[in-house]
Design a protein around this motif. Structure first.
Motif, PDB file in Angstrom:
ATOM      1  N   VAL A 178      41.693  36.596  45.744  1.00 26.42           N
ATOM      2  CA  VAL A 178      41.131  37.099  44.634  1.00 26.42           C
ATOM      3  C   VAL A 178      41.670  38.371  44.442  1.00 26.42           C
ATOM      4  O   VAL A 178      42.004  39.287  45.281  1.00 26.42           O
ATOM      5  CB  VAL A 178      39.475  37.326  45.075  1.00 26.42           C
ATOM      6  CG1 VAL A 178      39.104  38.356  43.995  1.00 26.42           C
ATOM      7  CG2 VAL A 178      38.819  36.203  45.436  1.00 26.42           C
ATOM      8  N   VAL A 179      42.386  38.782  43.119  1.00 24.49           N
ATOM      9  CA  VAL A 179      43.199  39.875  42.795  1.00 24.49           C
ATOM     10  C   VAL A 179      42.111  40.867  41.944  1.00 24.49           C
ATOM     11  O   VAL A 179      41.955  40.290  40.591  1.00 24.49           O
ATOM     12  CB  VAL A 179      44.451  39.376  42.091  1.00 24.49           C
ATOM     13  CG1 VAL A 179      45.167  40.754  41.774  1.00 24.49           C
ATOM     14  CG2 VAL A 179      45.268  38.525  42.872  1.00 24.49           C
ATOM     15  N   GLU A 180      41.726  41.711  42.157  1.00 24.64           N
ATOM     16  CA  GLU A 180      40.807  42.521  41.563  1.00 24.64           C
ATOM     17  C   GLU A 180      40.761  43.836  42.060  1.00 24.64           C
ATOM     18  O   GLU A 180      40.637  44.323  43.506  1.00 24.64           O
ATOM     19  CB  GLU A 180      39.336  41.769  41.970  1.00 24.64           C
ATOM     20  CG  GLU A 180      37.894  42.396  41.167  1.00 24.64           C
ATOM     21  CD  GLU A 180      38.093  42.716  39.916  1.00 24.64           C
ATOM     22  OE1 GLU A 180      38.247  43.908  39.400  1.00 24.64           O
ATOM     23  OE2 GLU A 180      37.911  41.874  39.042  1.00 24.64           O
ATOM     24  N   ASP A 181      40.754  45.095  41.297  1.00 23.64           N
ATOM     25  CA  ASP A 181      40.842  46.443  41.752  1.00 23.64           C
ATOM     26  C   ASP A 181      39.604  46.832  42.122  1.00 23.64           C
ATOM     27  O   ASP A 181      39.444  47.796  42.706  1.00 23.64           O
ATOM     28  CB  ASP A 181      41.630  47.123  41.007  1.00 23.64           C
ATOM     29  CG  ASP A 181      41.093  47.374  39.583  1.00 23.64           C
ATOM     30  OD1 ASP A 181      40.284  46.357  39.018  1.00 23.64           O
ATOM     31  OD2 ASP A 181      41.344  48.184  38.750  1.00 23.64           O
ATOM     32  N   SER A 182      38.498  46.264  41.610  1.00 18.78           N
ATOM     33  CA  SER A 182      37.267  46.829  41.735  1.00 18.78           C
ATOM     34  C   SER A 182      36.653  46.051  43.133  1.00 18.78           C
ATOM     35  O   SER A 182      36.574  44.933  42.988  1.00 18.78           O
ATOM     36  CB  SER A 182      36.232  46.464  40.584  1.00 18.78           C
ATOM     37  OG  SER A 182      34.943  46.666  40.973  1.00 18.78           O
ATOM     38  N   GLN A 199      50.074  44.020  45.226  1.00 18.69           N
ATOM     39  CA  GLN A 199      49.588  43.374  46.676  1.00 18.69           C
ATOM     40  C   GLN A 199      49.597  41.932  46.625  1.00 18.69           C
ATOM     41  O   GLN A 199      50.197  41.411  47.445  1.00 18.69           O
ATOM     42  CB  GLN A 199      48.328  44.234  46.798  1.00 18.69           C
ATOM     43  CG  GLN A 199      48.218  43.832  48.433  1.00 18.69           C
ATOM     44  CD  GLN A 199      46.720  44.433  48.696  1.00 18.69           C
ATOM     45  OE1 GLN A 199      46.037  44.728  47.749  1.00 18.69           O
ATOM     46  NE2 GLN A 199      46.397  44.177  49.986  1.00 18.69           N
ATOM     47  N   ALA A 200      49.129  41.390  45.511  1.00 15.94           N
ATOM     48  CA  ALA A 200      49.147  40.050  45.353  1.00 15.94           C
ATOM     49  C   ALA A 200      50.401  39.450  45.538  1.00 15.94           C
ATOM     50  O   ALA A 200      50.721  38.171  46.211  1.00 15.94           O
ATOM     51  CB  ALA A 200      48.434  39.607  43.942  1.00 15.94           C
ATOM     52  N   ILE A 251      44.035  31.164  42.748  1.00 15.81           N
ATOM     53  CA  ILE A 251      44.018  32.680  42.405  1.00 15.81           C
ATOM     54  C   ILE A 251      43.060  33.008  41.351  1.00 15.81           C
ATOM     55  O   ILE A 251      43.254  32.750  40.307  1.00 15.81           O
ATOM     56  CB  ILE A 251      45.538  33.150  42.276  1.00 15.81           C
ATOM     57  CG1 ILE A 251      46.561  33.018  43.466  1.00 15.81           C
ATOM     58  CG2 ILE A 251      45.582  34.764  42.148  1.00 15.81           C
ATOM     59  CD1 ILE A 251      48.085  33.422  43.156  1.00 15.81           C
ATOM     60  N   PHE A 252      42.196  34.029  41.573  1.00 22.76           N
ATOM     61  CA  PHE A 252      41.565  34.560  40.588  1.00 22.76           C
ATOM     62  C   PHE A 252      41.887  35.902  40.482  1.00 22.76           C
ATOM     63  O   PHE A 252      42.152  36.813  41.438  1.00 22.76           O
ATOM     64  CB  PHE A 252      39.974  34.502  41.442  1.00 22.76           C
ATOM     65  CG  PHE A 252      38.991  33.303  41.413  1.00 22.76           C
ATOM     66  CD1 PHE A 252      38.421  33.242  40.163  1.00 22.76           C
ATOM     67  CD2 PHE A 252      39.241  32.775  42.439  1.00 22.76           C
ATOM     68  CE1 PHE A 252      37.661  31.695  40.531  1.00 22.76           C
ATOM     69  CE2 PHE A 252      38.521  31.326  42.660  1.00 22.76           C
ATOM     70  CZ  PHE A 252      37.705  31.009  41.437  1.00 22.76           C
ATOM     71  N   ASN A 266      42.871  43.582  33.606  1.00 25.62           N
ATOM     72  CA  ASN A 266      42.558  45.244  33.576  1.00 25.62           C
ATOM     73  C   ASN A 266      42.521  45.712  34.780  1.00 25.62           C
ATOM     74  O   ASN A 266      41.652  45.966  35.287  1.00 25.62           O
ATOM     75  CB  ASN A 266      41.532  45.495  32.708  1.00 25.62           C
ATOM     76  CG  ASN A 266      41.976  46.513  31.501  1.00 25.62           C
ATOM     77  OD1 ASN A 266      42.946  47.122  31.541  1.00 25.62           O
ATOM     78  ND2 ASN A 266      40.937  46.743  30.514  1.00 25.62           N
ATOM     79  N   MET A 267      43.820  46.187  35.497  1.00 23.89           N
ATOM     80  CA  MET A 267      43.725  46.912  36.739  1.00 23.89           C
ATOM     81  C   MET A 267      44.532  48.151  36.722  1.00 23.89           C
ATOM     82  O   MET A 267      45.459  48.234  35.889  1.00 23.89           O
ATOM     83  CB  MET A 267      44.385  45.714  37.738  1.00 23.89           C
ATOM     84  CG  MET A 267      43.655  44.498  37.955  1.00 23.89           C
ATOM     85  SD  MET A 267      44.190  43.492  39.256  1.00 23.89           S
ATOM     86  CE  MET A 267      45.372  42.741  38.538  1.00 23.89           C
ATOM     87  N   ASN A 268      44.386  49.152  37.666  1.00 22.58           N
ATOM     88  CA  ASN A 268      44.735  50.329  37.854  1.00 22.58           C
ATOM     89  C   ASN A 268      46.230  50.053  38.204  1.00 22.58           C
ATOM     90  O   ASN A 268      47.307  51.089  37.482  1.00 22.58           O
ATOM     91  CB  ASN A 268      44.211  51.153  38.932  1.00 22.58           C
ATOM     92  CG  ASN A 268      43.027  51.673  38.522  1.00 22.58           C
ATOM     93  OD1 ASN A 268      43.026  52.354  37.397  1.00 22.58           O
ATOM     94  ND2 ASN A 268      41.948  51.705  39.409  1.00 22.58           N
ATOM     95  N   ASP A 269      46.741  49.476  38.965  1.00 22.06           N
ATOM     96  CA  ASP A 269      48.166  48.952  39.395  1.00 22.06           C
ATOM     97  C   ASP A 269      48.603  47.960  38.577  1.00 22.06           C
ATOM     98  O   ASP A 269      48.933  46.798  39.295  1.00 22.06           O
ATOM     99  CB  ASP A 269      48.140  48.970  41.037  1.00 22.06           C
ATOM    100  CG  ASP A 269      49.620  48.977  41.284  1.00 22.06           C
ATOM    101  OD1 ASP A 269      50.582  49.087  40.461  1.00 22.06           O
ATOM    102  OD2 ASP A 269      49.813  48.516  42.470  1.00 22.06           O
TER     103      ASP A 269
END
Lengths: 208, 132
Positions: free
Chosen positions: B10-14, B41-42, B54-55, B59-62
């Motif tokens: 799961v790729v998620e900044d929150s 990181q992913a 992969i989820f 819209n992510m910070n990095d």
């Protein structure tokens, strides 16, 4: 601002209804509970003549995203009184009401994601209804939103902020008996607001 | 198919949102779940580990998820399809973005906010294709 036509007023009214409905649905899914929505007030005014050009001490916490990559330029904002913001946080993370007293980084992180979901949904409405493409930035959470909105809006230097248009929906969300007050706001540069009206007229077939 | 053997990233900044996704997956029996808080990181994790599904947030910070998807596509597109199966989970609800990620081989698109069923149904669908 020139006087809006009945078609433009009607379309904007409908769009703000859908904004509120979408926000309500977003909250329902996030808290996994029932959310009843009541709209207290809607208005479309210039920023200069809005309450936000003054200090608004009731609205403590603001979550805002910039709109980018489109012919719309401005911000999507959510504003909450402190109690509502903290209650919403407690509900989202399954804490007892009143557990959280301060807006720390953890609270900002979670409420920022609420802002992200709502901003995406609001801009999605404009995409589906009017074919306007736009993206929003990662939301910023401002715990002292009672200061002037001017301090937080992002426009280009050449934009005249006084002519910016504010579409404001004052809403109360009832979450299982507890009322959360909040405002969803779309703030657009004057040119962007004109673009929005043109998109409405195109959609209605008034212009090509 | 044993759901425990399906490896999911799961790729998620929150972390609030990644927690919701992971909880939904774990409740449905998908216990082999991992979290990355950014696209970078992913991509680093993908150099060392193989994931089936992969989820991916957009819209992510990095860095944004679309660039990450493009990079995954570049590295892992094989025999006419993208492996791992990438499912976009985003608040962005724009037709152009949907088309773009579809063109990059995304397997599915979940619009935030979502129900647990949305997450699990997409995982089931992807897993059934991988392990058919």
């Amino acid at each position: 601002m020139k006087k809006m036509t009945e078609l433009e007023k009607d379309a904007l009214n409908e769009i703000t209804n859908i904004f509120s409905y979408r926000t309500s649905i977003a909250l329902e899914k996030l808290i996994k509970g029932n959310v009843e929505l009541s709209v207290n007030k809607k208005q479309i005014v210039t920023l200069d003549s809005s309450v936000y050009s003054q200090k608004s001490p009731l609205m403590y916490l603001g979550i805002y995203s910039n709109i980018r990559e489109s012919n719309l330029k401005g911000n999507v904002l959510l504003a909450f009184p402190k109690e509502s913001a903290l209650y919403l946080y407690d509900r989202l993370v399954d804490l007892e009401n009143g557990s959280t007293k301060v807006v720390d980084d953890e609270v900002k992180n979670v409420l920022g994601e609420v802002g992200n979901v709502v901003a995406g949904n609001i801009l999605g409405v404009l995409n589906k209804l009017l074919g306007i493409n736009s993206m929003h930035t990662i939301p910023s959470v401002v715990p002292s939103f009672g200061d002037q909105l001017y301090d937080f809006v992002y426009f280009d230097v050449e934009d005249d902020k006084k002519k910016a248009m504010l579409i404001e929906v004052d809403t109360t969300f009832n979450l299982d008996g507890y009322e959360i007050k909040g405002e969803s706001i779309m703030l657009l540069t004057h040119d962007s607001f004109e673009n929005l009206l043109i998109a409405i007229k195109k959609k209605a077939g008034e212009i090509k | 198919m044993d759901k425990k053997s399906v490896s999911i990233l799961v790729v998620e900044d929150s972390h609030f949102m990644s927690g919701l996704i992971e909880k939904a997956l774990n409740s449905a029996g998908y216990s082999n779940t991992h979290i990355a808080i950014s696209g970078n990181q992913a991509l680093k994790m993908l150099e060392k580990t193989t994931f089936d599904i992969i989820f991916l947030d957009i819209n992510m910070n990095d860095g944004d998820g679309i660039s990450t998807l493009a990079e995954i596509n570049r590295k892992f597109y094989n025999e006419g399809s993208l492996k791992p199966k990438c499912i976009i989970v985003s608040a962005v609800d724009q037709d152009d973005v949907r088309k773009e990620v579809s063109g990059l081989g995304a397997f599915g698109y979940i619009h935030k906010p979502f129900n647990d069923e949305d997450i699990v149904n997409h995982a089931d669908k992807a897993a059934s294709v991988i392990f058919k």
